[in-house]
Design a protein around this motif. Structure first.
Motif, PDB file in Angstrom:
ATOM      1  N   SER A 129     -24.778 -24.062  94.023  1.00 24.09           N
ATOM      2  CA  SER A 129     -23.485 -24.502  94.544  1.00 24.09           C
ATOM      3  C   SER A 129     -22.448 -23.395  94.436  1.00 24.09           C
ATOM      4  CB  SER A 129     -23.002 -25.749  93.788  1.00 24.09           C
ATOM      5  OG  SER A 129     -23.840 -26.857  94.043  1.00 24.09           O
ATOM      6  N   LYS A 130     -22.471 -22.679  93.312  1.00 20.71           N
ATOM      7  CA  LYS A 130     -21.552 -21.548  93.147  1.00 20.71           C
ATOM      8  C   LYS A 130     -21.828 -20.476  94.196  1.00 20.71           C
ATOM      9  CE  LYS A 130     -21.014 -21.908  88.103  1.00 20.71           C
ATOM     10  NZ  LYS A 130     -21.332 -21.240  86.810  1.00 20.71           N
ATOM     11  N   GLN A 131     -23.106 -20.136  94.349  1.00 23.03           N
ATOM     12  CA  GLN A 131     -23.491 -19.067  95.273  1.00 23.03           C
ATOM     13  C   GLN A 131     -23.089 -19.399  96.706  1.00 23.03           C
ATOM     14  OE1 GLN A 131     -26.399 -19.326  97.616  1.00 23.03           O
ATOM     15  NE2 GLN A 131     -25.593 -17.425  98.464  1.00 23.03           N
ATOM     16  N   SER A 132     -23.281 -20.656  97.093  1.00 23.21           N
ATOM     17  CA  SER A 132     -22.998 -21.066  98.472  1.00 23.21           C
ATOM     18  C   SER A 132     -21.569 -21.568  98.654  1.00 23.21           C
ATOM     19  CB  SER A 132     -23.993 -22.148  98.911  1.00 23.21           C
ATOM     20  OG  SER A 132     -23.964 -23.243  98.019  1.00 23.21           O
ATOM     21  N   LYS A 133     -20.777 -21.539  97.563  1.00 27.82           N
ATOM     22  CA  LYS A 133     -19.369 -21.951  97.586  1.00 27.82           C
ATOM     23  C   LYS A 133     -19.189 -23.401  98.022  1.00 27.82           C
ATOM     24  CE  LYS A 133     -17.501 -17.301  97.948  1.00 27.82           C
ATOM     25  NZ  LYS A 133     -16.544 -16.384  98.600  1.00 27.82           N
TER      26      LYS A 133
END
Length: 267
Positions: free
Chosen positions: A138-142
């Motif tokens: 989720s962080k990586q894909s914002k």
């Protein structure tokens, strides 16, 4: 800007305190410092804020909220994945990639042909690990939310909650008549007609409907779903669909289905 997830309890007025693993990631991996800006997403409310790093300490970082981010990275449709437990580390791949694409909730399911069997102790450890994978993805894909990885369920649990969904789609290799494309087009037309009726009946009112379609997708394990399981799901209104002429792996099918659904409805 980099995005990090926080909880409501970390917010105090216009300041946010970051703790845990994110501190090391921000300072030692990303090499951020004062007054660099980051995006902080309140995972309890799904709201994101542009924030400025004000203070860096060994165990915590204090940021100041500058403004709320008005745009969302979330899809216009809520998709829940009911995934038959696969072998090896395939579940980790499925969670990572479906999170990036836009899944809302993931339910590991113990179907008849699942080879993997988890006891309560190993299940708890797996769920913790899977939830962490979802958070990192989720962080990586914002993303603005972290998909929830639920405890292992069975087919009866799916049937009991079928009415919560606008439709449940079953990826079934023996389906010869109904395609995923056809069912999505029907659903899209039904939604458009429903929206037109609602607008007509509220002609003098400004429409501000934010209700999203809720779609469940069912993916079997490596051995597929049994005829009895498909029949049981169809009895509660689920639709059996073909994904095309080729047979897809259990880790490929959910990526194809979620991508197709978002393509149709994420306008």
């Amino acid at each position: 800007m980099y995005k990090f997830f926080i909880s409501q309890k970390q917010i105090d007025g216009e300041t946010v305190t970051i703790t845990g693993e994110d501190v090391n990631h921000i300072v030692n991996v990303l090499r951020l410092k004062q007054p660099d800006k980051i995006i902080l997403c309140n995972k309890d409310e799904g709201k994101s804020y542009i924030s400025e790093i004000m203070q860096i300490e060994k165990s915590y970082i204090i940021c100041k909220i500058l403004e709320m981010v008005s745009e969302t990275t979330e899809s216009n449709v809520n998709i829940d994945l009911f995934q038959g437990l696969p072998k090896s580390d395939k579940m980790e791949y499925i969670i990572q990639k479906t999170t990036e694409i836009g899944v809302k909730n993931i339910y590991p399911v113990n179907f008849e042909r699942c080879i993997v069997k988890l006891d309560s102790k190993s299940e708890a450890k797996k769920i913790d690990r899977w939830q962490k994978i979802a958070e990192v993805a989720s962080k990586q894909s914002k993303r603005d939310v972290i998909p929830n990885i639920n405890n292992v369920i069975n087919i009866k649990n799916i049937c009991q909650n079928a009415k919560k969904y606008d439709i449940i789609l079953i990826a079934y290799e023996n389906e010869e008549k109904t395609t995923l494309k056809n069912e999505l087009q029907k659903l899209k037309n039904n939604k458009l007609n429903k929206d037109i009726i609602e607008i007509s009946s509220n002609a003098n009112c400004k429409s501000d409907s934010t209700e999203k379609l809720k779609i469940g997708i069912v993916i079997g394990p490596e051995g597929g779903l049994s005829e009895n399981e498909v029949a049981e799901l169809m009895e509660v209104g689920a639709k059996s669909v073909s994904l095309g002429k080729r047979i897809l792996r259990t880790e490929t099918a959910p990526l194809v289905m979620i991508s197709d659904i978002i393509y149709e409805f994420d306008l």
